[in-house]
Design an enzyme around this catalytic site. Structure first.
Site, PDB file in Angstrom:
ATOM      1  N   ARG A 188       2.192  -2.997   2.662  1.00  3.37           N
ATOM      2  CA  ARG A 188       1.420  -2.119   1.799  1.00  3.37           C
ATOM      3  C   ARG A 188       2.629  -0.922   1.367  1.00  3.37           C
ATOM      4  O   ARG A 188       3.206  -0.408   2.373  1.00  3.37           O
ATOM      5  CB  ARG A 188       0.123  -1.561   2.421  1.00  3.37           C
ATOM      6  CG  ARG A 188      -0.939  -2.558   2.551  1.00  3.37           C
ATOM      7  CD  ARG A 188      -1.619  -2.873   1.217  1.00  3.37           C
ATOM      8  NE  ARG A 188      -2.785  -3.677   1.612  1.00  3.37           N
ATOM      9  CZ  ARG A 188      -2.764  -5.174   1.446  1.00  3.37           C
ATOM     10  NH1 ARG A 188      -1.578  -5.716   1.216  1.00  3.37           N
ATOM     11  NH2 ARG A 188      -3.889  -5.799   1.535  1.00  3.37           N
ATOM     12  N   GLU A 240       0.247   0.834  -6.794  1.00  6.89           N
ATOM     13  CA  GLU A 240       0.639  -0.293  -7.511  1.00  6.89           C
ATOM     14  C   GLU A 240      -0.785  -0.662  -8.602  1.00  6.89           C
ATOM     15  O   GLU A 240      -1.590  -0.242  -8.076  1.00  6.89           O
ATOM     16  CB  GLU A 240       1.183  -1.571  -6.820  1.00  6.89           C
ATOM     17  CG  GLU A 240       0.144  -2.068  -5.641  1.00  6.89           C
ATOM     18  CD  GLU A 240       0.556  -3.246  -5.086  1.00  6.89           C
ATOM     19  OE1 GLU A 240      -0.130  -4.096  -4.935  1.00  6.89           O
ATOM     20  OE2 GLU A 240       1.834  -2.989  -4.438  1.00  6.89           O
ATOM     21  N   HIS A 242       4.142  -7.611  -6.204  1.00  8.74           N
ATOM     22  CA  HIS A 242       3.317  -8.062  -5.165  1.00  8.74           C
ATOM     23  C   HIS A 242       2.748  -9.612  -5.184  1.00  8.74           C
ATOM     24  O   HIS A 242       1.789  -9.977  -5.432  1.00  8.74           O
ATOM     25  CB  HIS A 242       1.998  -7.062  -5.412  1.00  8.74           C
ATOM     26  CG  HIS A 242       1.172  -7.209  -4.172  1.00  8.74           C
ATOM     27  ND1 HIS A 242       0.268  -6.134  -3.839  1.00  8.74           N
ATOM     28  CD2 HIS A 242       1.120  -7.900  -3.006  1.00  8.74           C
ATOM     29  CE1 HIS A 242      -0.389  -6.299  -2.506  1.00  8.74           C
ATOM     30  NE2 HIS A 242       0.060  -7.347  -2.070  1.00  8.74           N
TER      31      HIS A 242
END
Length: 309
Positions: free
Chosen positions: A228, A257, A275
């Site tokens: 994360r 993000e 991601h």
């Protein structure tokens, strides 16, 4: 009558099809007026598929029994609130271990050898008119893993195949693991060539990779984050990458993000990924199947497959 569930975000087509076969599904993410949808279906909702569940939304769903999260990380769910309300929570562990571990090693090689930059060097017609340069390799380097959980262990195995030395930091030493354990993250960073972050997100790990840790990793150190974005002091990282105080970074996640800090976009010592840790067809299919399987088990009165709460 079919059991009614609330879907909080877009899921893989195979998962959505399986849910539709079994349940009456209300798609919150597609609703033009989310509050109106919740008000209309709230009395009948017994399950949730997806994440992003806080206490205020739970309170609007008086019959909610289970939240089946799509993903191994469940920091978007207020698990304390769920437990207090006797709401079960599940996630999708194990099925994505290999995909995330593969991407991690891929990011490491890409950063060490500057593969994305080399691709652009060729595409822009700079070769053979100029030489691209010499960089580094993984062989013989020490990788410190922050979070030696299921995925961390898979990364460790692959790092060893790359002839790397593996050390790790976590809340406690894992006596059955052969890797050297550090009880101090800064010390591990100081002794490592690479720092790989694969710990859970949440209040307990926010900012754990501080400026002090980044300084310990130093101007030759390489940082990889597949966990994360909130685990890193992102402004400090950007500043240090730009100044050369930190050697390089390969990042699959970001603090806010999908927004990526503008300061990263022009740096040659950075590899950026949107991601993509679990983003393979087979892994996402397996994750979706586990979401459905947990819901099925709960409503059949059977033990949950991957319970968090």
């Amino acid at each position: 009558m079919p059991i009614e569930i609330l879907q909080t975000g877009k899921l893989l087509a195979s998962c959505e099809a399986a849910l539709a076969e079994r349940y009456t599904v209300h798609k919150l993410h597609e609703a033009a007026d989310k509050d109106a949808l919740i008000a209309s279906v709230a009395p009948n909702i017994r399950g949730v598929a997806g994440g992003s569940m806080q206490a205020d939304l739970m309170d609007k769903l008086p019959k909610l029994e289970i939240i089946a999260n799509f993903g191994v990380g469940y920091d978007s769910i207020d698990t304390a609130a769920a437990k207090a309300r006797n709401i079960r929570v599940t996630n999708t562990p194990n099925v994505l271990n290999d995909a995330v571990a593969e991407l991690t090693i891929g990011l490491m090689i890409a950063l060490a050898r500057r593969i994305p930059q080399g691709d652009q060097f060729v595409r822009q017609g700079k070769w053979p008119g100029a030489q691209f340069g010499l960089f580094t390799e993984l062989t013989g380097k020490t990788v410190g893993i922050l979070g030696l959980g299921r995925i961390g262990k898979e990364i460790a195995v692959r790092a060893q195949a790359m002839k790397m030395r593996v050390v790790y930091y976590g809340r406690k030493r894992q006596v059955r693991e052969p890797f050297i354990y550090y009880s101090d993250l800064t010390e591990m960073a100081r002794d490592s060539d690479w720092l790989v972050i694969i710990a859970p997100g949440g209040a307990g790990t926010d900012g754990i990779v501080s400026r002090q840790v980044l300084e310990a990793l130093g101007p030759r150190g390489m940082l990889v984050n597949v966990a994360r974005g909130t685990l890193i002091d992102e402004p400090a990282m950007v500043e240090m990458l730009a100044s050369g105080a930190l050697g390089g970074a390969a990042l699959d996640v970001f603090e806010k993000e999908p927004q990526v800090p503008a300061g990263l976009l022009g740096l040659d010592n950075v590899v950026l990924s949107p991601h993509q840790g679990s983003a393979t067809n087979q892994t996402r299919d397996a994750m979706g199947a586990l979401v459905v399987a947990n819901l099925d088990a709960h409503f059949a009165g059977e033990p949950l497959i991957s319970a968090v709460v």
